[in-house]
Structures are given as structure tokens and as C-alpha cells.
Design a protein around this motif. Structure first.
Motif, PDB file in Angstrom:
ATOM      1  N   VAL A  17       8.265  87.582   7.481  1.00 23.80           N
ATOM      2  CA  VAL A  17       8.881  87.285   8.760  1.00 23.80           C
ATOM      3  C   VAL A  17      10.148  86.467   8.518  1.00 23.80           C
ATOM      4  O   VAL A  17      10.205  85.630   7.615  1.00 23.80           O
ATOM      5  CB  VAL A  17       7.889  86.521   9.681  1.00 23.80           C
ATOM      6  N   ALA A  18      11.182  86.725   9.304  1.00 19.66           N
ATOM      7  CA  ALA A  18      12.428  85.978   9.176  1.00 19.66           C
ATOM      8  C   ALA A  18      12.401  84.798  10.142  1.00 19.66           C
ATOM      9  O   ALA A  18      12.153  84.966  11.332  1.00 19.66           O
ATOM     10  CB  ALA A  18      13.620  86.878   9.474  1.00 19.66           C
ATOM     11  N   LEU A  19      12.647  83.602   9.620  1.00 13.41           N
ATOM     12  CA  LEU A  19      12.693  82.430  10.475  1.00 13.41           C
ATOM     13  C   LEU A  19      13.952  82.455  11.325  1.00 13.41           C
ATOM     14  O   LEU A  19      15.020  82.832  10.859  1.00 13.41           O
ATOM     15  CB  LEU A  19      12.654  81.150   9.648  1.00 13.41           C
ATOM     16  N   GLY A  20      13.783  82.004  12.572  1.00 11.92           N
ATOM     17  CA  GLY A  20      14.903  82.016  13.505  1.00 11.92           C
ATOM     18  C   GLY A  20      15.309  80.639  13.970  1.00 11.92           C
ATOM     19  O   GLY A  20      15.915  80.494  15.028  1.00 11.92           O
ATOM     20  N   GLY A  21      14.999  79.603  13.160  1.00 11.73           N
ATOM     21  CA  GLY A  21      15.393  78.239  13.508  1.00 11.73           C
ATOM     22  C   GLY A  21      14.193  77.339  13.736  1.00 11.73           C
ATOM     23  O   GLY A  21      13.203  77.745  14.339  1.00 11.73           O
ATOM     24  N   THR A  22      14.275  76.121  13.239  1.00 11.13           N
ATOM     25  CA  THR A  22      13.244  75.100  13.408  1.00 11.13           C
ATOM     26  C   THR A  22      13.878  73.922  14.128  1.00 11.13           C
ATOM     27  O   THR A  22      14.945  73.453  13.725  1.00 11.13           O
ATOM     28  CB  THR A  22      12.701  74.662  12.044  1.00 11.13           C
ATOM     29  N   TYR A  23      13.224  73.419  15.180  1.00 12.64           N
ATOM     30  CA  TYR A  23      13.849  72.438  16.060  1.00 12.64           C
ATOM     31  C   TYR A  23      12.902  71.286  16.382  1.00 12.64           C
ATOM     32  O   TYR A  23      11.682  71.468  16.423  1.00 12.64           O
ATOM     33  CB  TYR A  23      14.270  73.096  17.382  1.00 12.64           C
ATOM     34  N   TRP A  24      13.507  70.133  16.637  1.00 17.43           N
ATOM     35  CA  TRP A  24      12.772  68.966  17.122  1.00 17.43           C
ATOM     36  C   TRP A  24      13.574  68.321  18.240  1.00 17.43           C
ATOM     37  O   TRP A  24      14.804  68.196  18.144  1.00 17.43           O
ATOM     38  CB  TRP A  24      12.567  67.966  15.991  1.00 17.43           C
ATOM     39  N   ILE A  32      10.911  82.685  15.283  1.00 21.89           N
ATOM     40  CA  ILE A  32      10.883  83.769  14.315  1.00 21.89           C
ATOM     41  C   ILE A  32      11.652  84.948  14.884  1.00 21.89           C
ATOM     42  O   ILE A  32      11.686  85.147  16.103  1.00 21.89           O
ATOM     43  CB  ILE A  32       9.440  84.175  13.935  1.00 21.89           C
ATOM     44  N   ASN A  33      12.283  85.708  14.010  1.00 25.60           N
ATOM     45  CA  ASN A  33      13.195  86.764  14.456  1.00 25.60           C
ATOM     46  C   ASN A  33      12.471  88.081  14.725  1.00 25.60           C
ATOM     47  O   ASN A  33      12.669  89.086  14.033  1.00 25.60           O
ATOM     48  CB  ASN A  33      14.310  86.967  13.435  1.00 25.60           C
ATOM     49  N   GLY A  86       9.293  84.076   3.486  1.00 25.48           N
ATOM     50  CA  GLY A  86       8.807  85.035   4.470  1.00 25.48           C
ATOM     51  C   GLY A  86       7.612  84.613   5.286  1.00 25.48           C
ATOM     52  O   GLY A  86       7.070  85.426   6.033  1.00 25.48           O
ATOM     53  N   VAL A  87       7.156  83.353   5.184  1.00 26.87           N
ATOM     54  CA  VAL A  87       6.007  82.867   5.944  1.00 26.87           C
ATOM     55  C   VAL A  87       6.477  81.911   7.036  1.00 26.87           C
ATOM     56  O   VAL A  87       7.421  81.144   6.830  1.00 26.87           O
ATOM     57  CB  VAL A  87       4.989  82.157   5.028  1.00 26.87           C
ATOM     58  N   ALA A  88       5.814  81.944   8.190  1.00 28.37           N
ATOM     59  CA  ALA A  88       6.051  80.979   9.261  1.00 28.37           C
ATOM     60  C   ALA A  88       4.706  80.456   9.735  1.00 28.37           C
ATOM     61  O   ALA A  88       3.730  81.201   9.813  1.00 28.37           O
ATOM     62  CB  ALA A  88       6.800  81.625  10.420  1.00 28.37           C
TER      63      ALA A  88
END
Length: 285
Positions: free
Chosen positions: A61-68, A134-135, A237-239
């Protein structure tokens, strides 16, 4: 709505599966942080790592950004974290004080084609939300809400690729006892959202298709105490996102709660829990 700075870092991930329960309190966090924190507000974003090509080669899986997002400001504060087209965002952290005189909540929602990360409260205490995008939006289900006193809500049928996670939690007296919780699960036939709260509150969840399940974990902290434990190993590739939370969220502290984060030094996704909180986390690839 207000505008805040974004700080970019690195990230991504791959396999391992386990189910584990951690109890007790390895003192991984400074206990002095249990004191009330000064009002603050920030949003940070973590993006894909320099070795993102590895994830592509492993078809993860493609990550699409991590936010706080954290604030002690009263009312609804939110900001856009990007498009909801071919992109789905889920909850990875709830920290601080959900206890107030009216409804409080944290998480992410889809508004006018964009994902919005938000904190909503009325007590002037520290409260924060973590979000992982995730994208993919393949077969994304409509958001479903569940509130205390209701029967578990149907999210959708179990399929070979469907995975479901929390998007929001809300409280008006709930999440103030160690036994309080809300989570998603499946019984082999259907996915559900439900739980048990001693007072008003609830949660929301969304499902999306992701090819591979990389494992599920439940970690529980003693009281007092905090610890961090591994979830899935991630070469790319992991979320990992939250499938449930529980416990007493009544401390004005941006580090007191449940959070899932990526440790680039060990290449593991990790969950941190503190002071009677519990977190259910699942990882996908």
C-alpha cells in the motif's frame, strides 16, 4: 479554521502478523507530563520515505501522508490534509482530554473532496488527533457512526480485501472509565462498529479494499504507566491504523493516550499506550 505549519519527514512499510496483549507499565514516558500542558496548536505531516520505490516493487500500500493535530482551543478547529480522491484517511492517535461539558471529538472527515483533520472540544484542555492516509479508495464504504446504547453497526460484508478502521471518536461523558471502548471487528461474515461506554459517546469508521492483512494487536497500559511495543515490521508498503480505542481520556496532555507511529530506526510500526488506555491496531499491505 486556522492555518498551521507542516513538517515533512520520512516513512513506509511490510509484513509480520501477531496478536498480542501488553499489560503493566514500562515507564517509557516522562511521568511529569501528566501535568496539564500549556495551550498549543500544531499540525505535522509525515510523507513517504526516500526508499518509497521499494514499496512499489513489493506492491504494498502507498502511504498518503501521516498527520498530527493538537490544540487546547475551544470549538471546532480543523485543516485540510489533501484530496479524498483515490485516498483514504484513518485515525492513528487519540491523546489528551475528551472529558468536557459537551461533545468533544477528534479524527478526520471528508468535506468537499478533501480530508479534514480536526479537534472539537469545549473544556480548554490539551486534545490531539493522529491520522494516516493511504493512496486508495477502492470500494470505500460510506462512513458509519455508532453511539453508546445502540446495537453494533454494520460496516459491510467480509471480503478478501476489505479492511475497516476508525475515522473519529466522540464523547460527552464516555471514554472516562477504564472499561469504556469502541472498535471495529469482523465475525467472518460481516464487519461491525460497536463497543461499550458508560456515558454518551461513540465512534465512526470506514472500510476500503487493501490486498493483504499484516496482523492485529491489542495493547493495554497499566495505571499509572506507559509503554511502546512493536506492531508490523516495515521494509516498505505497510500501513497501520487504529481499529479501536478504550480507557479514561481525561488528562490534559498531548502524550497521554493511544498512538500508532512509524520508527524509521527499527523499521517497525509501533503503538504507544498510557495510563489504563487500550489500543487495537491493524496493519495492511
Amino acid at each position: 479554521m486556522s492555518t498551521h505549519h507542516f513538517a515533512r519527514k520520512l516513512f513506509l512499510a511490510a509484513p509480520l502478523s501477531l496478536f498480542a496483549v501488553g499489560c503493566g507499565g514500562d515507564p517509557m514516558m516522562d511521568q511529569s507530563l501528566a501535568n496539564e500542558t500549556a495551550p498549543a496548536e500544531a499540525v505535522t505531516e509525515t510523507a513517504a520515505p526516500a526508499d518509497a520505490s521499494l514499496a512499489a516493487s513489493e506492491q504494498g500500500v502507498a502511504l498518503g501522508g501521516t498527520y498530527w493535530w493538537g490544540t487546547a482551543a475551544n470549538g471546532l478547529t480543523s485543516t485540510s490534509i489533501g484530496t479524498s480522491t483515490n485516498r483514504t484517511c484513518f485515525l492513528t492517535g487519540v491523546q489528551g482530554n475528551l472529558k468536557g461539558t459537551s461533545w468533544a471529538g477528534v479524527g478526520v472527515f471528508d468535506y468537499a473532496g478533501n480530508w479534514m483533520i480536526f479537534v472539537n472540544q469545549s473544556n480548554g484542555k490539551a486534545l490531539s488527533s493522529g491520522v494516516q492516509c493511504i493512496n486508495t479508495a477502492t470500494n470505500r464504504t460510506p462512513e458509519v457512526s455508532w453511539y453508546d446504547g445502540q446495537a453494533a453497526k454494520l460496516l459491510g460484508a467480509v471480503t478478501s480485501a476489505r479492511r475497516c478502521f476508525l475515522t473519529q471518536v466522540e464523547a460527552a461523558g464516555g471514554y472516562t472509565a477504564n472499561s469504556d471502548y469502541a472498535r471495529v471487528w469482523n465475525d467472518g461474515y460481516n464487519w461491525y462498529l460497536g463497543g461499550n461506554l458508560g456515558a454518551a459517546g461513540g465512534a465512526r469508521a470506514v472500510c476500503v479494499d487493501v490486498a493483504s492483512d499484516q496482523g492485529g494487536w491489542l495493547w493495554i497500559a497499566g495505571n499509572p504507566g506507559s509503554f511502546t511495543h512493536n506492531l508490523a515490521y516495515d521494509p516498505g508498503g505497510v500501513a497501520c491504523m487504529l481499529s479501536g480505542i478504550g480507557g479514561n481520556f481525561s488528562t490534559s496532555n498531548y502524550t497521554d493516550g493511544v498512538s500508532i507511529d512509524y520508527n524509521s530506526g527499527t523499521r517497525y510500526w509501533e503503538m504507544t499506550v498510557s495510563n489504563s488506555k487500550r489500543g487495537w491496531g491493524n496493519c495492511v499491505k
